[in-house]
Design a protein around this motif. Structure first.
Motif, PDB file in Angstrom:
ATOM      1  N   ALA A  81      -3.309  -1.793   2.230  1.00  0.00           N
ATOM      2  CA  ALA A  81      -2.763  -0.457   2.455  1.00  0.00           C
ATOM      3  C   ALA A  81      -3.698   0.365   3.335  1.00  0.00           C
ATOM      4  CB  ALA A  81      -2.518   0.249   1.125  1.00  0.00           C
ATOM      5  N   ALA A  82      -4.991   0.309   3.039  1.00  0.00           N
ATOM      6  CA  ALA A  82      -5.953   1.066   3.833  1.00  0.00           C
ATOM      7  C   ALA A  82      -5.945   0.620   5.291  1.00  0.00           C
ATOM      8  CB  ALA A  82      -7.347   0.924   3.231  1.00  0.00           C
ATOM      9  N   LEU A  83      -5.842  -0.666   5.527  1.00  0.00           N
ATOM     10  CA  LEU A  83      -5.788  -1.190   6.891  1.00  0.00           C
ATOM     11  C   LEU A  83      -4.541  -0.705   7.627  1.00  0.00           C
ATOM     12  CD1 LEU A  83      -7.043  -4.814   6.208  1.00  0.00           C
ATOM     13  CD2 LEU A  83      -8.189  -3.131   7.666  1.00  0.00           C
ATOM     14  N   LEU A  84      -3.470  -0.468   6.870  1.00  0.00           N
ATOM     15  CA  LEU A  84      -2.221   0.022   7.460  1.00  0.00           C
ATOM     16  C   LEU A  84      -2.174   1.541   7.556  1.00  0.00           C
ATOM     17  CD1 LEU A  84       0.284  -2.327   5.583  1.00  0.00           C
ATOM     18  CD2 LEU A  84      -0.244  -2.399   8.032  1.00  0.00           C
ATOM     19  N   GLY A  85      -3.231   2.213   7.095  1.00  0.00           N
ATOM     20  CA  GLY A  85      -3.260   3.661   7.123  1.00  0.00           C
ATOM     21  C   GLY A  85      -2.412   4.296   6.039  1.00  0.00           C
ATOM     22  N   ILE A  86      -2.199   3.570   4.936  1.00  0.00           N
ATOM     23  CA  ILE A  86      -1.385   4.050   3.818  1.00  0.00           C
ATOM     24  C   ILE A  86      -2.309   4.488   2.692  1.00  0.00           C
ATOM     25  CG2 ILE A  86       0.282   3.333   2.055  1.00  0.00           C
ATOM     26  CD1 ILE A  86       1.391   1.340   4.137  1.00  0.00           C
ATOM     27  N   ASP A  87      -2.037   5.640   2.115  1.00  0.00           N
ATOM     28  CA  ASP A  87      -2.838   6.124   0.993  1.00  0.00           C
ATOM     29  C   ASP A  87      -2.378   5.460  -0.306  1.00  0.00           C
ATOM     30  OD1 ASP A  87      -4.432   8.076   2.488  1.00  0.00           O
ATOM     31  OD2 ASP A  87      -2.514   9.095   2.781  1.00  0.00           O
ATOM     32  N   SER A  88      -3.300   5.344  -1.256  1.00  0.00           N
ATOM     33  CA  SER A  88      -2.977   4.593  -2.473  1.00  0.00           C
ATOM     34  C   SER A  88      -3.735   5.136  -3.675  1.00  0.00           C
ATOM     35  CB  SER A  88      -3.310   3.111  -2.285  1.00  0.00           C
ATOM     36  OG  SER A  88      -4.698   2.938  -2.024  1.00  0.00           O
ATOM     37  N   THR A  89      -3.211   4.795  -4.850  1.00  0.00           N
ATOM     38  CA  THR A  89      -3.833   5.199  -6.113  1.00  0.00           C
ATOM     39  C   THR A  89      -3.742   4.049  -7.111  1.00  0.00           C
ATOM     40  OG1 THR A  89      -3.038   7.468  -5.760  1.00  0.00           O
ATOM     41  CG2 THR A  89      -3.858   6.923  -7.957  1.00  0.00           C
ATOM     42  N   PRO A  90      -4.883   3.470  -7.510  1.00  0.00           N
ATOM     43  CA  PRO A  90      -4.870   2.505  -8.606  1.00  0.00           C
ATOM     44  C   PRO A  90      -4.868   3.253  -9.928  1.00  0.00           C
ATOM     45  CG  PRO A  90      -7.088   2.700  -7.739  1.00  0.00           C
ATOM     46  CD  PRO A  90      -6.223   3.622  -6.912  1.00  0.00           C
ATOM     47  N   VAL A  91      -4.059   2.822 -10.877  1.00  0.00           N
ATOM     48  CA  VAL A  91      -3.896   3.574 -12.124  1.00  0.00           C
ATOM     49  C   VAL A  91      -4.114   2.675 -13.340  1.00  0.00           C
ATOM     50  CG1 VAL A  91      -2.333   4.980 -13.518  1.00  0.00           C
ATOM     51  CG2 VAL A  91      -2.224   5.118 -11.015  1.00  0.00           C
ATOM     52  N   GLU A  92      -5.140   3.002 -14.113  1.00  0.00           N
ATOM     53  CA  GLU A  92      -5.323   2.402 -15.434  1.00  0.00           C
ATOM     54  C   GLU A  92      -4.992   3.414 -16.528  1.00  0.00           C
ATOM     55  OE1 GLU A  92      -8.687  -0.954 -15.717  1.00  0.00           O
ATOM     56  OE2 GLU A  92      -9.471   1.026 -15.230  1.00  0.00           O
ATOM     57  N   GLY A  93      -4.839   4.670 -16.141  1.00  0.00           N
ATOM     58  CA  GLY A  93      -4.642   5.735 -17.109  1.00  0.00           C
ATOM     59  C   GLY A  93      -3.220   5.812 -17.632  1.00  0.00           C
TER      60      GLY A  93
END
Length: 224
Positions: free
Chosen positions: A158-170
């Motif tokens: 995603a970062a390479l594609l310029g897309i923002d992201s959020t990993p969620v364990e909460g």
């Protein structure tokens, strides 16, 4: 297809990891293309796993009602993310399970002696190396570790594609499990939710944190 020199690739990787951050607020009007999202899902599907067993399943949440319900049980999930994926981990992936049998036969193409050898090798690993034989909790923990490989690959892509992201364990595992089971999306005897990952476009008005990491000498030890 554009070709990169080795130095250009090094620079791209360095810049990508130097600037990637976990998005805390999304633009409600922001979106990513179907093609880019399909690629992220394919990255997930093609990720490596222990013994190649792929003990996972990916729920792509497009239903608005479910996305709203998800926010009630997952405090770490963000509103307005364009795409939300729940990564499920397979329960009971023991060497003698039907799941392992089907994967070895139908996916890996193992038959006869090759099938027996792979199954025996897995059984020995589960018995001796990371002892989990007959322990459902440890089997699930082992399967869940594979989900983090998927997560890392998706975040990087995603970062390479310029897309923002959020990993969620909460999130509450029990409440999310109950929500998905109630909607007929999982059999709790087969799968457990391990992670949520979201993608979209950041809210440009929101503070973007400066990346802070421990120094290399504090976390890297060279053994000569």
């Amino acid at each position: 297809m554009a070709e990169f020199t080795h130095e250009e690739l090094r620079s791209l990787i360095d810049e990508t990891f130097a600037t990637r951050f976990t998005c805390k607020r999304y633009d409600p009007e922001g979106s990513i293309s179907d093609e880019d999202f399909a690629l992220l899902l394919d990255v997930a599907r093609r990720s490596p796993s222990s013994f190649g067993l792929e003990p996972w399943k990916f729920l792509v949440i497009e239903n608005e009602g479910l996305r709203e319900d998800l926010l009630e049980v997952a405090w770490g999930a963000k509103k307005n993310a364009d795409r939300t994926v729940i990564i499920l981990s397979r329960k009971g992936a023991s060497a003698d399970s039907d799941f392992v049998e089907r994967t070895l036969r139908e996916v890996q193409g193992a038959e006869g002696e090759a099938l027996s050898q792979r199954r025996d090798f897995l059984a020995a690993f589960q018995r001796n190396d990371l002892p989990m034989e007959g322990d459902d909790a440890r089997l699930l923990e082992w399967a869940a570790r594979q989900a983090y490989i998927v997560l890392g690959n998706m975040l990087t892509s995603a970062a390479l594609l310029g897309i923002d992201s959020t990993p969620v364990e909460g999130f509450s595992v029990s409440k999310l499990t109950a929500l998905l089971a109630k909607r007929g999306l999982i059999d709790p005897d087969e799968y457990a939710p391990t992670l949520i990952v979201q993608f979209g476009r950041k809210d440009a008005s929101h503070f973007e944190p400066v990346q802070r990491r421990r120094k290399a000498q504090d976390v890297i030890q060279v053994v000569e």
